[in-house]
Design a protein around this motif. Structure first.
Motif, PDB file in Angstrom:
ATOM      1  N   ALA A  85       0.834  -1.203   0.000  1.00 21.21           N
ATOM      2  CA  ALA A  85       0.000   0.000   0.000  1.00 21.21           C
ATOM      3  C   ALA A  85       0.870   1.256   0.000  1.00 21.21           C
ATOM      4  CB  ALA A  85      -0.929  -0.008   1.210  1.00 21.21           C
ATOM      5  N   GLU A  86       1.939   1.252   0.771  1.00 18.56           N
ATOM      6  CA  GLU A  86       2.849   2.403   0.819  1.00 18.56           C
ATOM      7  C   GLU A  86       3.545   2.596  -0.524  1.00 18.56           C
ATOM      8  OE1 GLU A  86       4.883   5.668   2.318  1.00 18.56           O
ATOM      9  OE2 GLU A  86       3.165   4.603   3.115  1.00 18.56           O
ATOM     10  N   THR A  87       4.002   1.504  -1.118  1.00 15.61           N
ATOM     11  CA  THR A  87       4.651   1.588  -2.424  1.00 15.61           C
ATOM     12  C   THR A  87       3.667   2.061  -3.486  1.00 15.61           C
ATOM     13  OG1 THR A  87       6.143  -0.197  -1.784  1.00 15.61           O
ATOM     14  CG2 THR A  87       5.991   0.288  -4.126  1.00 15.61           C
ATOM     15  N   SER A  88       2.434   1.567  -3.442  1.00 19.43           N
ATOM     16  CA  SER A  88       1.416   2.008  -4.399  1.00 19.43           C
ATOM     17  C   SER A  88       1.118   3.494  -4.231  1.00 19.43           C
ATOM     18  CB  SER A  88       0.132   1.204  -4.215  1.00 19.43           C
ATOM     19  OG  SER A  88       0.345  -0.143  -4.514  1.00 19.43           O
ATOM     20  N   ARG A  89       1.080   3.940  -2.989  1.00 17.39           N
ATOM     21  CA  ARG A  89       0.833   5.362  -2.725  1.00 17.39           C
ATOM     22  C   ARG A  89       1.964   6.211  -3.298  1.00 17.39           C
ATOM     23  NH1 ARG A  89       2.484   9.171   0.283  1.00 17.39           N
ATOM     24  NH2 ARG A  89       3.936   7.889   1.443  1.00 17.39           N
ATOM     25  N   LYS A  90       3.206   5.790  -3.082  1.00 16.11           N
ATOM     26  CA  LYS A  90       4.351   6.522  -3.624  1.00 16.11           C
ATOM     27  C   LYS A  90       4.333   6.506  -5.146  1.00 16.11           C
ATOM     28  CE  LYS A  90       7.502   5.738   0.241  1.00 16.11           C
ATOM     29  NZ  LYS A  90       8.731   5.050   0.675  1.00 16.11           N
ATOM     30  N   LEU A  91       3.972   5.368  -5.731  1.00 17.66           N
ATOM     31  CA  LEU A  91       3.913   5.259  -7.185  1.00 17.66           C
ATOM     32  C   LEU A  91       2.832   6.168  -7.768  1.00 17.66           C
ATOM     33  CD1 LEU A  91       5.044   3.819  -9.662  1.00 17.66           C
ATOM     34  CD2 LEU A  91       3.345   2.037  -9.300  1.00 17.66           C
ATOM     35  N   ARG A  92       1.677   6.215  -7.110  1.00 17.92           N
ATOM     36  CA  ARG A  92       0.621   7.122  -7.572  1.00 17.92           C
ATOM     37  C   ARG A  92       1.087   8.569  -7.497  1.00 17.92           C
ATOM     38  NH1 ARG A  92      -2.697   3.722  -4.768  1.00 17.92           N
ATOM     39  NH2 ARG A  92      -2.758   5.112  -2.983  1.00 17.92           N
ATOM     40  N   PHE A  93       1.785   8.925  -6.410  1.00 21.09           N
ATOM     41  CA  PHE A  93       2.301  10.275  -6.254  1.00 21.09           C
ATOM     42  C   PHE A  93       3.275  10.616  -7.385  1.00 21.09           C
ATOM     43  CE2 PHE A  93       5.793  12.936  -4.579  1.00 21.09           C
ATOM     44  CZ  PHE A  93       5.085  14.105  -4.382  1.00 21.09           C
ATOM     45  N   ILE A 113       4.720  13.051 -12.679  1.00 22.20           N
ATOM     46  CA  ILE A 113       5.147  12.866 -14.069  1.00 22.20           C
ATOM     47  C   ILE A 113       4.073  13.381 -15.011  1.00 22.20           C
ATOM     48  CG2 ILE A 113       5.607  11.113 -15.839  1.00 22.20           C
ATOM     49  CD1 ILE A 113       7.033   9.502 -13.614  1.00 22.20           C
ATOM     50  N   ALA A 114       2.817  13.052 -14.722  1.00 19.07           N
ATOM     51  CA  ALA A 114       1.722  13.531 -15.569  1.00 19.07           C
ATOM     52  C   ALA A 114       1.666  15.052 -15.559  1.00 19.07           C
ATOM     53  CB  ALA A 114       0.400  12.946 -15.094  1.00 19.07           C
ATOM     54  N   GLY A 115       1.918  15.645 -14.405  1.00 16.71           N
ATOM     55  CA  GLY A 115       1.931  17.110 -14.325  1.00 16.71           C
ATOM     56  C   GLY A 115       3.038  17.723 -15.159  1.00 16.71           C
ATOM     57  N   VAL A 162       2.893  22.938 -19.362  1.00 13.24           N
ATOM     58  CA  VAL A 162       4.166  22.927 -18.636  1.00 13.24           C
ATOM     59  C   VAL A 162       5.322  22.777 -19.617  1.00 13.24           C
ATOM     60  CG1 VAL A 162       5.537  21.689 -16.913  1.00 13.24           C
ATOM     61  CG2 VAL A 162       3.093  22.005 -16.547  1.00 13.24           C
ATOM     62  N   LEU A 163       5.170  21.855 -20.587  1.00 13.74           N
ATOM     63  CA  LEU A 163       6.240  21.663 -21.571  1.00 13.74           C
ATOM     64  C   LEU A 163       6.445  22.914 -22.412  1.00 13.74           C
ATOM     65  CD1 LEU A 163       5.434  18.023 -22.710  1.00 13.74           C
ATOM     66  CD2 LEU A 163       7.285  18.778 -21.214  1.00 13.74           C
ATOM     67  N   GLN A 164       5.365  23.578 -22.791  1.00 14.31           N
ATOM     68  CA  GLN A 164       5.496  24.811 -23.556  1.00 14.31           C
ATOM     69  C   GLN A 164       6.196  25.883 -22.737  1.00 14.31           C
ATOM     70  OE1 GLN A 164       1.506  25.748 -24.667  1.00 14.31           O
ATOM     71  NE2 GLN A 164       1.460  24.293 -26.374  1.00 14.31           N
ATOM     72  N   GLY A 165       5.908  25.947 -21.455  1.00 20.12           N
ATOM     73  CA  GLY A 165       6.552  26.928 -20.591  1.00 20.12           C
ATOM     74  C   GLY A 165       8.044  26.699 -20.471  1.00 20.12           C
TER      75      GLY A 165
END
Length: 125
Positions: free
Chosen positions: A52-60, A65-67, A73-76
């Motif tokens: 669960a902790e690893t999944s939480r870190k992976l989601r974060f 990465i998605a952000g 963001v890339l254009q900026g």
């Protein structure tokens, strides 16, 4: 009174001893299995909390990465650096071989060569 032979008494006593041994052995086996089940449950609980902790870190990290890969963001990040290409512009791309065996293309920015342009013209004929 009923007379039981010595051999029959011996068989009955042996049968009772075997039954008692099986009952005691089974009781110990049940207690041992319960302890093993308890240990396995604790171990599973520990691994589930780690998962669960690893999944939480992976989601974060996936969210970060998605952000970073949002077009805004890339254009900026490249604002003011990129410019439209010129029609007769030629850019050299140099391949580099890394120790991992993967080839990456690295370009020299806005490098123009008449030789490459002539070479490309020769190919088109």
């Amino acid at each position: 009174m009923l007379q039981i032979s010595y051999r029959a008494r011996k068989h009955v006593i042996l049968l009772i001893l075997v039954m008692v041994t099986v009952i005691v052995g089974s009781a110990f086996a049940i207690v041992w299995m319960q302890q093993q089940i308890s240990r396995t449950a604790r171990s599973s609980k520990h691994f589930e909390s780690q998962l669960a902790e690893t999944s939480r870190k992976l989601r974060f990290l996936d969210e970060r990465i998605a952000g970073y890969h949002q077009p805004v963001v890339l254009q900026g990040k490249v604002a003011g650096i990129l410019r439209p290409s010129v029609e007769d512009q030629v850019v050299f791309v140099e391949e580099r071989q890394l120790a991992t065996g993967r080839a990456y293309a690295v370009s020299q920015p806005y490098e123009v060569s008449m030789d490459l342009a002539l070479l490309d013209l020769d190919r088109s004929r």
